[in-house]
Design a protein around this motif. Structure first.
Motif, short mmCIF file in Angstrom:
data_model
loop_
_atom_site.label_atom_id
_atom_site.label_comp_id
_atom_site.label_asym_id
_atom_site.label_seq_id
_atom_site.Cartn_x
_atom_site.Cartn_y
_atom_site.Cartn_z
N HIS A 12 -4.10 -1.15 -6.85
CA HIS A 12 -3.23 -1.45 -7.98
C HIS A 12 -2.16 -0.37 -8.09
N ALA A 13 -1.05 -0.77 -8.67
CA ALA A 13 0.05 0.18 -8.84
C ALA A 13 -0.41 1.37 -9.64
N LEU A 46 2.66 4.61 3.18
CA LEU A 46 1.47 4.06 3.80
C LEU A 46 1.32 2.58 3.45
N LEU A 47 0.72 1.85 4.40
CA LEU A 47 0.35 0.46 4.19
C LEU A 47 -1.15 0.32 4.39
N VAL A 53 1.89 -1.90 0.41
CA VAL A 53 2.31 -0.51 0.24
C VAL A 53 1.29 0.23 -0.64
N THR A 54 0.86 1.43 -0.16
CA THR A 54 -0.11 2.22 -0.93
C THR A 54 0.43 3.58 -1.34
N SER A 55 1.56 4.00 -0.77
CA SER A 55 2.18 5.26 -1.18
C SER A 55 3.70 5.16 -0.98
N GLY A 73 1.67 -1.63 -3.98
CA GLY A 73 0.89 -2.85 -4.18
C GLY A 73 1.60 -4.09 -3.71
N GLN A 74 2.92 -3.97 -3.33
CA GLN A 74 3.68 -5.12 -2.82
C GLN A 74 3.62 -5.13 -1.29
N HIS A 75 3.78 -6.32 -0.70
CA HIS A 75 3.73 -6.43 0.76
C HIS A 75 5.04 -5.92 1.37
#
Length: 660
Positions: A12-13, A46-47, A53-55, A73-75
C-alpha cells in the motif's frame, strides 16, 4: 532498503519511509537508502515481482513527474506509451530481466503531465538468498537532449546526403581504404556514365586510361593522399562508353574517431571544356595574328600559279614534258592549298566554329581513304604502308571526312620524317569500349621531353636537320583537336633520336545513324558572252596571269595595279565585271569600291572582292562594303566561271525591257 528480503506482492502507498517521500535515516541500510533517495539525475525505484512500484527517489520525482504518494503501489506500465503497452512491452522487459538478470532499453516514456521523454532504462532482477525473485530495481535516465542532438546529427547527415546527391556537375563518391567504390551520386553518373549498381564495389582504377593503369597511377594517387591527407590531380579519365574527358580530381582521406583510415572522399569535375578554353586563351591572339597574315601571304603567290596552270590546261596538244610538269605543279598547288585549309581549320576549331557530321563509319574505310590521300607523298618517297586490322569490321561514330583528315596528316607526318623506301605500319586493336590505332614509323624519333609539346600549335620538334622540311607545326595540333572532338585522345611514343615514333589514337566505339551525304552545289554554266573585265591587284603576276586566263576565255580584260589606276581605267573602260584585290597600298579595295559605286555608269557592274583573307568575318566585311562576291585566292577556275555567268545574266536583264 533491504533488497535481499521478501516484499509483499502489492504494497500500500506509504508503507516505507521512501514511499512517503521522507528521507530514511539510521543504520547502514538507512544511509544507503538516503543516498539513493537524494539522487536527482537518475530515477531509481523498486518494483515488486509483478511490476508495481514499491519505492521512489527524488530523481524519479523530477524525471517522471509523480510524487511518491501518487505512484507507489501503481504498475510501472503507466510510464509507457499506449503503443508500447498495446504490444505488451512492459511485461516483455520484466520477462527478459527475470531470464537474464538484467535488461536495458531505450525508448519514449510518458511523464505524469502526458509529455514524453527519451529514456535509457536498466531493469535488474532482485533475488533473495534462496535465489527466489523478489522484485526488480529500475534505473531511468532522461536522454532527450542527447536524442535531439542525435536526431539533429542524423538530419544534418541526411541533408548532406541529399545535397551531395543533388549535385549534378561534380562526381562525389566514397572509396574504401583499398580504392573500391562504396557510394555514388547523380553527378558521378552524369560524368562517368555508370549507374550506382554498375560501379559500387568496383575499383576506382576503372576510370583511368590504360597508360595510367600500366604506370600504377591509381595506387600511387591513394598513397599520396594517405601521406598528405589530400591529393589533387588533373588528367584524362575514361567514361563507361569509352570516351575520354579531362578531369580535375581531389582525393581526401577520411578517418574515424580513433584516427583509423576508413576510406577516401573523391570529387571529380569534367574540365574538358575549361581546358579547351584555357588553350584558346593562351594561343588565341597569336593564332589570330598568324592566320590573318600567313594565310594571306600564302594565298597571294598561289593565285598567279593557279591562274597560269589553268591557262596551260586550256591549251591543246602540249608536249608530254610540259603536260607532266603542268600536272606536277597542279598537284603541288593543291598540296599548298590544303596547308592553308589546315590553318583555317585550326582557327575554326580553336574558336569553336567547327561542327562534325557524325555517322556510323567503317574504320577500314577511313584508313583506306587516308592512305589513298597520302599516297602521292608516300609513293614519291618509295614508302609502303602496312595495315593490320581485325577481320571483322570496326565501326565508329564519327565524321568520315575529318577522321580521314586526321590519319592522312599522321601518315604525311610519318612519311616526312622517315627515310625513303621505309615502311610505315598501322596497327588496329579493338578494346572493350575503345579502338586503338597506332601509326608506327622508322624515322628520326622524338625526344622524351617533346612528346607532349609537339601537339601545341606552331610547335615542331627541331633537330638541326631537315629544317626546311618541318612545316609550320599545325598538322598535329589539328589532329589532336579533331580527335578530342570525337571524344578520343592522341599521344606520341618514342625512345629518342633515331628510334622512330608511334602515334596512338584512341576513339570510343559507338553507334549512330549515318548522316546524310552533303549535296554538291549546282554548277553554273558560263553563257557565250563577251564581257569587259577589270582586274585590280598590286601583285603584277597575279593580275597578269588572271588577265591571260580571262582573255583565253574570250573576254576583254584591262589590268590596274593600284586603286588610283583602277579609277582611271573604270572611267574609260566601263567594265561589266571588276575583280578587286583588298590589301593594296595607298588605296585599298574597300576605298576603291566606295568611289566606283558612286559612278552612275558603273551601276550595272558586278564587283567581286579578290583576296587572301577567307575567314567568315572577312566575307561578311566585303559584303557589307558592297561587293557582290567574295573570292579567296587561289581562286578555283569554276568560281570565275560562276562569277562571269552571274555578270552576264545581269547585263542581259538590264538590256531586256521590263514587261508592261
Amino acid at each position: 532498503m533491504d533488497v535481499m528480503t521478501d516484499h509483499p506482492s502489492r504494497p500500500h502507498a506509504g508503507h516505507s519511509a521512501q514511499s512517503s517521500g521522507a528521507a530514511p535515516t539510521g543504520d547502514v541500510d538507512g544511509r544507503f537508502e538516503a543516498v539513493v533517495y537524494s539522487i536527482e539525475d537518475y530515477a531509481v525505484f523498486l518494483l515488486d515481482r509483478n511490476g508495481f512500484v514499491t519505492s521512489w527517489n527524488r530523481g524519479a520525482r523530477r524525471i517522471e513527474g509523480y510524487e511518491a504518494e501518487d505512484i507507489v503501489g501503481q504498475h510501472f506500465s503507466r510510464f509507457y506509451t499506449r503503443e508500447a503497452v498495446a504490444r505488451n512491452w512492459p511485461t516483455y522487459e520484466l520477462e527478459q530481466a527475470t531470464l537474464t538478470g538484467r535488461f536495458e532499453d531505450e525508448g519514449w516514456r510518458v511523464r505524469k503531465d502526458g509529455t514524453t521523454f527519451w529514456a535509457n532504462v536498466v531493469i535488474t532482477a532482485i533475488r533473495n538468498r534462496r535465489g527466489e525473485l523478489t522484485g526488480f530495481a529500475k534505473i531511468v535516465r532522461d536522454l532527450t537532449d542527447r536524442r535531439r542532438q542525435m536526431d539533429a546529427l542524423r538530419q544534418s547527415e541526411e541533408r548532406l546526403r541529399l545535397l551531395i546527391e543533388s549535385v549534378n556537375d561534380h562526381a562525389i563518391f566514397m572509396l574504401d581504404p583499398t580504392g573500391q567504390v562504396v557510394s555514388w551520386n547523380s553527378g558521378a553518373t552524369n560524368i562517368h556514365g555508370y549507374l550506382p549498381a554498375e560501379i559500387i564495389g568496383r575499383h576506382f582504377s576503372t576510370f583511368y586510361v590504360p597508360e595510367d593503369i600500366a604506370a600504377d597511377k591509381p595506387r600511387r594517387n591513394l598513397e599520396t593522399a594517405k601521406r598528405r591527407g589530400r591529393f589533387v590531380d588533373e588528367g584524362w579519365r575514361m567514361r563507361k562508353d569509352g570516351s575520354m574527358f579531362w578531369a580535375n580530381v581531389t582525393l581526401t582521406t577520411v578517418y574515424d574517431a580513433d584516427r583509423r583510415l576508413t576510406g577516401f572522399a573523391k570529387v571529380t569535375r569534367d574540365m574538358t571544356e575549361s581546358r579547351r578554353r584555357d588553350e584558346l586563351e593562351r594561343s588565341g591572339q597569336r593564332m589570330r595574328d598568324f592566320l590573318a597574315t600567313l594565310a594571306h601571304e600564302l594565298r597571294n603567290p598561289l593565285a598567279p600559279v593557279r591562274n597560269a596552270i589553268s591557262s596551260m590546261q586550256m591549251e591543246p596538244d602540249v608536249p608530254p614534258v610540259v603536260a607532266r610538269s603542268r600536272d606536277l605543279i597542279d598537284r603541288q598547288i593543291a598540296h599548298l592549298s590544303r596547308l592553308v585549309d589546315d590553318l583555317l581549320d585550326v582557327g575554326r576549331i580553336t574558336s569553336g566554329k567547327i561542327e562534325l557530321r557524325q555517322a556510323l563509319v567503317n574504320l577500314g574505310d577511313v584508313i583506306g581513304n587516308a592512305i589513298e590521300a597520302a599516297r602521292p607523298f608516300t609513293a614519291g618517297r618509295g614508302q609502303t604502308v602496312d595495315v593490320h586490322m581485325p577481320v571483322q569490321p570496326v565501326m565508329l561514330r564519327g565524321d568520315m571526312t575529318r577522321l580521314v583528315q586526321v590519319f592522312q596528316n599522321l601518315l604525311h607526318n610519318a612519311a616526312k620524317f622517315s627515310p625513303a623506301d621505309s615502311r610505315i605500319a598501322i596497327d588496329v586493336e579493338v578494346e572493350a569500349r575503345t579502338v586503338e590505332i597506332r601509326i608506327r614509323d622508322l624515322g628520326r624519333g622524338i625526344r622524351q621531353e617533346a612528346l607532349e609539346s609537339i601537339f601545341d600549335l606552331f610547335t615542331q620538334e627541331r633537330t638541326g636537320q631537315d629544317a626546311l622540311d618541318e612545316g609550320l607545326g599545325i598538322g598535329l595540333t589539328l589532329c589532336r583537336s579533331l580527335v578530342e572532338l570525337h571524344g578520343g585522345t592522341i599521344s606520341a611514343m618514342s625512345h629518342g633520336h633515331g628510334t622512330g615514333s608511334t602515334f596512338i589514337v584512341r576513339l570510343p566505339r559507338g553507334l549512330g545513324e549515318p548522316a546524310e551525304a552533303p549535296t554538291a552545289p549546282p554548277v553554273s554554266e558560263t553563257p557565250d558572252a563577251h564581257l569587259r573585265v577589270l582586274v585590280v591587284d598590286d601583285n603584277h603576276d597575279s593580275a597578269d596571269s588572271l588577265a591571260m586566263l580571262l582573255e583565253l576565255k574570250g573576254h576583254d580584260v584591262r589590268v590596274a595595279y593600284d586603286g588610283a589606276a583602277a579609277l582611271d581605267q573604270a572611267e574609260r573602260f566601263v567594265p561589266h565585271v571588276a575583280l578587286i584585290d583588298i590589301a593594296m597600298p595607298k588605296m585599298d579595295g574597300y576605298a576603291a569600291l566606295r568611289v566606283l559605286r558612286r559612278r552612275p555608269e558603273l551601276a550595272d557592274t558586278y564587283f567581286a572582292a579578290m583576296t587572301g583573307f577567307g575567314q567568315q568575318s572577312d566575307i561578311a566585311l566585303s559584303r557589307e562594303a558592297g561587293f557582290d562576291m567574295h573570292l579567296v585566292k587561289p581562286v578555283d577556275p569554276t568560281l570565275f566561271d560562276e562569277l562571269l555567268s552571274l555578270a552576264a545574266k545581269r547585263q542581259a536583264a538590264r538590256q531586256t525591257p521590263s514587261a508592261r
